[in-house]
Motif scaffolding. Structure first.
Motif, PDB file in Angstrom:
ATOM      1  N   VAL A  83       7.221  33.758 -13.790  1.00  0.00           N
ATOM      2  CA  VAL A  83       8.066  32.680 -14.303  1.00  0.00           C
ATOM      3  C   VAL A  83       8.361  32.935 -15.775  1.00  0.00           C
ATOM      4  CG1 VAL A  83       8.160  30.193 -14.789  1.00  0.00           C
ATOM      5  CG2 VAL A  83       7.136  31.013 -12.647  1.00  0.00           C
ATOM      6  N   VAL A  84       9.620  32.723 -16.149  1.00  0.00           N
ATOM      7  CA  VAL A  84      10.037  32.841 -17.547  1.00  0.00           C
ATOM      8  C   VAL A  84      10.901  31.630 -17.894  1.00  0.00           C
ATOM      9  CG1 VAL A  84       9.984  35.368 -17.623  1.00  0.00           C
ATOM     10  CG2 VAL A  84      12.107  34.201 -17.004  1.00  0.00           C
ATOM     11  N   ASP A  85      11.038  31.387 -19.182  1.00  0.00           N
ATOM     12  CA  ASP A  85      11.961  30.352 -19.632  1.00  0.00           C
ATOM     13  C   ASP A  85      13.383  30.854 -19.394  1.00  0.00           C
ATOM     14  OD1 ASP A  85      13.668  29.001 -21.956  1.00  0.00           O
ATOM     15  OD2 ASP A  85      11.937  27.734 -21.473  1.00  0.00           O
ATOM     16  N   LYS A  86      14.249  29.974 -18.954  1.00  0.00           N
ATOM     17  CA  LYS A  86      15.637  30.372 -18.672  1.00  0.00           C
ATOM     18  C   LYS A  86      16.318  30.972 -19.888  1.00  0.00           C
ATOM     19  CE  LYS A  86      16.245  27.030 -15.049  1.00  0.00           C
ATOM     20  NZ  LYS A  86      16.145  25.606 -14.999  1.00  0.00           N
ATOM     21  N   SER A  87      15.884  30.581 -21.076  1.00  0.00           N
ATOM     22  CA  SER A  87      16.500  31.104 -22.296  1.00  0.00           C
ATOM     23  C   SER A  87      16.263  32.604 -22.462  1.00  0.00           C
ATOM     24  CB  SER A  87      15.988  30.353 -23.523  1.00  0.00           C
ATOM     25  OG  SER A  87      14.606  30.584 -23.699  1.00  0.00           O
ATOM     26  N   GLU A  88      15.286  33.165 -21.733  1.00  0.00           N
ATOM     27  CA  GLU A  88      15.027  34.612 -21.798  1.00  0.00           C
ATOM     28  C   GLU A  88      16.074  35.419 -21.045  1.00  0.00           C
ATOM     29  OE1 GLU A  88      11.055  36.086 -21.162  1.00  0.00           O
ATOM     30  OE2 GLU A  88      10.204  34.137 -21.691  1.00  0.00           O
ATOM     31  N   TRP A  99      24.679  33.387 -16.191  1.00  0.00           N
ATOM     32  CA  TRP A  99      24.992  31.999 -15.874  1.00  0.00           C
ATOM     33  C   TRP A  99      26.406  31.805 -15.333  1.00  0.00           C
ATOM     34  CZ3 TRP A  99      20.626  29.849 -15.312  1.00  0.00           C
ATOM     35  CH2 TRP A  99      19.550  30.247 -16.100  1.00  0.00           C
ATOM     36  N   ASP A 127      17.603  22.745 -12.063  1.00  0.00           N
ATOM     37  CA  ASP A 127      16.162  22.571 -11.909  1.00  0.00           C
ATOM     38  C   ASP A 127      15.513  23.760 -11.197  1.00  0.00           C
ATOM     39  OD1 ASP A 127      17.347  21.993  -9.470  1.00  0.00           O
ATOM     40  OD2 ASP A 127      16.136  20.215  -9.078  1.00  0.00           O
ATOM     41  N   ILE A 149      13.844  27.522 -10.992  1.00  0.00           N
ATOM     42  CA  ILE A 149      12.860  28.216 -11.812  1.00  0.00           C
ATOM     43  C   ILE A 149      13.318  29.659 -11.993  1.00  0.00           C
ATOM     44  CG2 ILE A 149      10.459  29.007 -11.899  1.00  0.00           C
ATOM     45  CD1 ILE A 149       9.880  26.440 -10.138  1.00  0.00           C
ATOM     46  N   ALA A 150      13.368  30.116 -13.246  1.00  0.00           N
ATOM     47  CA  ALA A 150      13.739  31.494 -13.553  1.00  0.00           C
ATOM     48  C   ALA A 150      12.509  32.378 -13.451  1.00  0.00           C
ATOM     49  CB  ALA A 150      14.344  31.571 -14.945  1.00  0.00           C
TER      50      ALA A 150
END
Length: 150
Positions: A117-122, A128, A141, A143-144
């Motif tokens: 799991v990573v933050d979407k900002s990564e 997108w 919602d 999960i990246a």
């Protein structure tokens, strides 16, 4: 049997993906999108029926997305999802890709395949592009997750 998808598979792929999209579990794909991206897809076929599907969508020189992973409900818990995703992973390695990502509601499944799991900002902004088609945009919602394969 796992194989690359063929033109004759598109309507069955659409039917399977539409079932899960209708439940809000994945992004809907039109027939047009599926025909255009057909080369991205792997299918699991058994006794003439399509039981599973996944796609490897190249985003950039070192990055691709695993998308449209679905298994027919009656074929669940047989490892079909893992098999079709692993087919994508093998192709990604053969192509020289370094990283794969997915946006999912099933992090446990992808975790068993080595994704984290990573933050979407990564994720780069380029990933997108499909999000604007999603009814949940901009309140995603999913999960990246990332898998380093290089």
């Amino acid at each position: 049997m796992i194989r690359k998808a063929k033109i004759a598979d598109v309507k069955d792929i659409h039917k399977l993906l539409t079932k899960y999209a209708g439940k809000g579990e994945m992004l809907s794909r039109s027939l047009s999108e599926l025909y255009e991206a057909l080369r991205d897809f792997y299918v699991f076929e058994e006794d003439g029926g399509l039981l599973g599907v996944s796609a490897l969508h190249i985003v950039w020189e070192d990055l691709a997305e695993i998308r449209s992973v679905a298994v027919a409900e009656e074929a669940g818990r047989r490892g079909i999802g893992s098999q079709v995703v692993n087919a994508c992973l093998e192709e990604a390695r053969a192509l020289g890709l370094k990283r794969l990502f997915c946006l999912t509601y099933k992090p446990d499944f992808f975790g068993t395949l080595g994704f984290r799991v990573v933050d979407k900002s990564e994720l780069p902004h380029k990933v997108w592009g499909d999000c604007i088609k999603c009814p949940k945009f901009p309140d995603c919602d999913e999960i990246a997750m990332i898998l380093e394969i290089g």
